[in-house]
Design a protein around this motif. Sequence first.
Motif, PDB file in Angstrom:
ATOM      1  N   ARG A 112       0.848  -1.185   0.000  1.00 30.84           N
ATOM      2  CA  ARG A 112       0.000   0.000   0.000  1.00 30.84           C
ATOM      3  C   ARG A 112       0.885   1.237   0.000  1.00 30.84           C
ATOM      4  N   GLU A 113       0.259   2.384  -0.264  1.00 31.60           N
ATOM      5  CA  GLU A 113       1.007   3.634  -0.366  1.00 31.60           C
ATOM      6  C   GLU A 113       1.566   4.053   0.996  1.00 31.60           C
ATOM      7  N   LEU A 114       2.595   4.890   0.937  1.00 27.19           N
ATOM      8  CA  LEU A 114       3.170   5.447   2.157  1.00 27.19           C
ATOM      9  C   LEU A 114       2.144   6.323   2.869  1.00 27.19           C
ATOM     10  N   ALA A 115       2.175   6.282   4.189  1.00 32.93           N
ATOM     11  CA  ALA A 115       1.302   7.133   4.994  1.00 32.93           C
ATOM     12  C   ALA A 115       1.942   8.502   5.188  1.00 32.93           C
ATOM     13  N   ALA A 116       1.117   9.507   5.460  1.00 27.76           N
ATOM     14  CA  ALA A 116       1.575  10.843   5.873  1.00 27.76           C
ATOM     15  C   ALA A 116       2.583  11.441   4.897  1.00 27.76           C
ATOM     16  N   THR A 117       2.180  11.604   3.645  1.00 22.50           N
ATOM     17  CA  THR A 117       3.108  12.122   2.628  1.00 22.50           C
ATOM     18  C   THR A 117       3.535  13.560   2.924  1.00 22.50           C
ATOM     19  N   GLY A 118       2.655  14.319   3.582  1.00 27.37           N
ATOM     20  CA  GLY A 118       3.040  15.680   3.956  1.00 27.37           C
ATOM     21  C   GLY A 118       4.214  15.698   4.913  1.00 27.37           C
ATOM     22  N   LEU A 119       4.242  14.740   5.848  1.00 31.57           N
ATOM     23  CA  LEU A 119       5.361  14.647   6.785  1.00 31.57           C
ATOM     24  C   LEU A 119       6.645  14.225   6.071  1.00 31.57           C
ATOM     25  N   ILE A 120       6.517  13.412   5.026  1.00 30.61           N
ATOM     26  CA  ILE A 120       7.707  13.005   4.264  1.00 30.61           C
ATOM     27  C   ILE A 120       8.343  14.227   3.613  1.00 30.61           C
ATOM     28  N   LYS A 121       7.520  15.105   3.045  1.00 29.07           N
ATOM     29  CA  LYS A 121       8.046  16.332   2.421  1.00 29.07           C
ATOM     30  C   LYS A 121       8.690  17.226   3.477  1.00 29.07           C
ATOM     31  N   PHE A 122       8.048  17.325   4.640  1.00 30.33           N
ATOM     32  CA  PHE A 122       8.642  18.101   5.730  1.00 30.33           C
ATOM     33  C   PHE A 122       9.980  17.497   6.159  1.00 30.33           C
TER      34      PHE A 122
ATOM     35  N   ARG B 121       3.052   3.476  10.400  1.00 33.24           N
ATOM     36  CA  ARG B 121       1.714   3.708   9.860  1.00 33.24           C
ATOM     37  C   ARG B 121       1.532   3.022   8.516  1.00 33.24           C
ATOM     38  N   THR B 122       2.607   2.911   7.752  1.00 35.86           N
ATOM     39  CA  THR B 122       2.528   2.296   6.425  1.00 35.86           C
ATOM     40  C   THR B 122       2.439   0.777   6.517  1.00 35.86           C
ATOM     41  N   PHE B 123       3.169   0.200   7.464  1.00 34.28           N
ATOM     42  CA  PHE B 123       3.210  -1.259   7.595  1.00 34.28           C
ATOM     43  C   PHE B 123       1.812  -1.831   7.856  1.00 34.28           C
ATOM     44  N   PRO B 124       1.570  -3.068   7.454  1.00 29.63           N
ATOM     45  CA  PRO B 124       0.296  -3.735   7.742  1.00 29.63           C
ATOM     46  C   PRO B 124       0.178  -4.051   9.231  1.00 29.63           C
ATOM     47  N   PRO B 125      -0.944  -4.609   9.678  1.00 29.79           N
ATOM     48  CA  PRO B 125      -1.074  -5.020  11.089  1.00 29.79           C
ATOM     49  C   PRO B 125       0.048  -5.974  11.493  1.00 29.79           C
ATOM     50  N   ARG B 126       0.444  -5.929  12.764  1.00 31.99           N
ATOM     51  CA  ARG B 126       1.626  -6.677  13.220  1.00 31.99           C
ATOM     52  C   ARG B 126       1.514  -8.186  13.001  1.00 31.99           C
ATOM     53  N   ARG B 127       0.308  -8.710  12.982  1.00 29.09           N
ATOM     54  CA  ARG B 127       0.169 -10.162  12.761  1.00 29.09           C
ATOM     55  C   ARG B 127       0.636 -10.565  11.359  1.00 29.09           C
ATOM     56  N   GLU B 128       0.745  -9.590  10.458  1.00 25.72           N
ATOM     57  CA  GLU B 128       1.179  -9.878   9.094  1.00 25.72           C
ATOM     58  C   GLU B 128       2.672  -9.585   8.884  1.00 25.72           C
ATOM     59  N   TRP B 129       3.355  -9.146   9.904  1.00 25.00           N
ATOM     60  CA  TRP B 129       4.772  -8.806   9.752  1.00 25.00           C
ATOM     61  C   TRP B 129       5.621 -10.065   9.599  1.00 25.00           C
ATOM     62  N   ASN B 130       6.659  -9.931   8.785  1.00 26.74           N
ATOM     63  CA  ASN B 130       7.708 -10.947   8.766  1.00 26.74           C
ATOM     64  C   ASN B 130       8.962 -10.347   9.415  1.00 26.74           C
ATOM     65  N   GLU B 131      10.071 -11.073   9.347  1.00 30.01           N
ATOM     66  CA  GLU B 131      11.289 -10.614  10.042  1.00 30.01           C
ATOM     67  C   GLU B 131      11.833  -9.309   9.481  1.00 30.01           C
ATOM     68  N   ILE B 132      11.609  -9.060   8.197  1.00 25.84           N
ATOM     69  CA  ILE B 132      12.099  -7.809   7.604  1.00 25.84           C
ATOM     70  C   ILE B 132      11.297  -6.632   8.141  1.00 25.84           C
ATOM     71  N   HIS B 133       9.979  -6.803   8.269  1.00 22.97           N
ATOM     72  CA  HIS B 133       9.167  -5.759   8.909  1.00 22.97           C
ATOM     73  C   HIS B 133       9.700  -5.468  10.316  1.00 22.97           C
ATOM     74  N   TRP B 134       9.905  -6.530  11.088  1.00 24.55           N
ATOM     75  CA  TRP B 134      10.363  -6.355  12.464  1.00 24.55           C
ATOM     76  C   TRP B 134      11.730  -5.677  12.514  1.00 24.55           C
ATOM     77  N   GLY B 135      12.643  -6.103  11.625  1.00 23.33           N
ATOM     78  CA  GLY B 135      13.978  -5.501  11.619  1.00 23.33           C
ATOM     79  C   GLY B 135      13.941  -4.014  11.342  1.00 23.33           C
ATOM     80  N   LEU B 136      13.178  -3.611  10.323  1.00 22.58           N
ATOM     81  CA  LEU B 136      13.089  -2.183   9.998  1.00 22.58           C
ATOM     82  C   LEU B 136      12.346  -1.413  11.081  1.00 22.58           C
TER      83      LEU B 136
END
Length: 566
Positions: free
Chosen positions: A82-92, A155-170
């Motif tokens: 899915r798309e990145l969350a809070a794009t205004g904050l990314i620009k800031f 905010r961008t990541f899916p719910p924690r039950r769907e995380w894999n090790e790469i999600h957790w590492g980042l």
Amino acid sequence: MLKIEYVTQRLSLRFFMLMLVLFAFQVAFGLVIATQHVDPTLLAGVANFNILRAEHTNLGILWILSGFIGTILFVGPLLSHRELAATGLIKFLFWALLAVTIWNVWTQSLAAEGIAGWWAGQPWLQEGLEYLEAGRAADVVIFVGFAILAYILLRTFPPRREWNEIHWGLAIGVVALTFVWLFGVFFVERIDLQEYFRWYVVHYWVEGVWEVIHISLVGFLLVLMFKADVKAVGYAVFWGVAMVWLSGLIGNAHHYFWIGTPEFWQFWGSLFSALEPLPLVFCFWHIYLDAHQDRKPLENAPAFYFILGSVVLEQVGAGILGFTMTFALTNVWSHGTWVTPSHAHLALFGTFGMLGIAAAYYAVPLLRGVKNFDQRLGRIAFWLVFTGMLGIAFGFAIGGTIQVFLYRSMGLSWFGGEIFPAMQFYKILVPIFGLVFTTGAGLLIYDLLTIGYRSRQAPVEEPAAAVRPVRGRWSAQLRGVEAGLWLMGMWIFGAIITLGLLSFNLEVVAKGDPTIPYVLGGIGYPGLLLITLLFVWRFLASLEARPAPAAQAQPSMAPAAVGQGT
């Protein structure tokens, strides 16, 4: 024309472009201070060495962070579908990073005039601590920026039950990036206590948190490039992160030896510092398996070249050279000498800088809509910066060995003129190899900045990677046993270097005979750097000899399994 999957991935492009610009300035500062080592009168009173060195160090940290942020923003949607969350904050965040960079560059000159901007017991303009020179105002903005990055990613990541090790590492990496920085956001009058907390930032932040982000990003880039199995990569990421923190938390004590802390830290710091290379060996082995197991063709050579360079120089610079100089009995000699920047240059640029460049070579063509691009410039640039950095490290290491003997063993005055002539040849080597490195850096910066424009002017019908090289013994398949032997050879030369530094404790050396450390250093350092160069050549030759990819539609950049828990 190839298109990216998520529109918000384009926000990463500005961070990659800023990374390249800051990298160019950092390299320029580095070349000037390398020349000032040869001629200390160069620009004296105009651009003094201590100021330029601080600029060089700080810009190195800032452009690497910019590359990290760009890479995280690029892969975030692919991990989350899915798309990145809070794009205004990314620009800031981008403008805040740019403002901190300008502030940092400007305030370094205040140190020469003794201006710190004291208010409410804090130095708001400039604080003069190595790696943390920027004042409290910049520190606060940096903290807010890291908090924004963590918020966006979580905010961008899916719910924690769907995380894999790469999600957790980042996720662990960006959250720790924010909170560990707090140790650098206060001032303590006692210098030993201030150094204690400063090393919390330098070690836990750079050598701990950055390593977690590095291992996670390397793993996911390999998933994208070779369609590697996500579960297998996740397994490697999990153990890599676990071992980084297991060894690094107590291994931080190798910085405590000489700042007035209790003596027992010499034992514990030495022990756990010796364990710190283990996750780096694991990271190297995982990239070997992911790149070789399925024998898939190398479609984006520059991106993988720099990933391999990142992991190998992490092994050599952070692992082996870090190991050789962090024991109490070697660190007492090497600390604060030219032996240290030999390790630091290979570790910082090699591990983290090359990762950012690798990610840019993967992402920028996609973001620019370039389906096929001429990869020759990227290949040449890699070999120039890789060889140049090894040469710079060699000059620092051998010059540092001479410096340790004359300065630490013999007690000769650094400013008395005896040490300078003895190190002069190696002082000259640093800017010579620096020119090689600068040429490569200029090529890759030009290549990445203009890749979209050049592809529109003269589109490349077939990628350069489609040309299959002539097979030979050097390009035969690299087996696991052979890779292990290359790795063992690196550690053998590392052991020789360690013995050379330990030999400064011998009575015969203390009485004025440098034969043992000079011979061991003269064997260990050239041997380590040469075997590193040959191994990377051998590794890449074996990959380049694979069959060229057949013309086909570009697959999705992220396998469907990436978003699934493991």
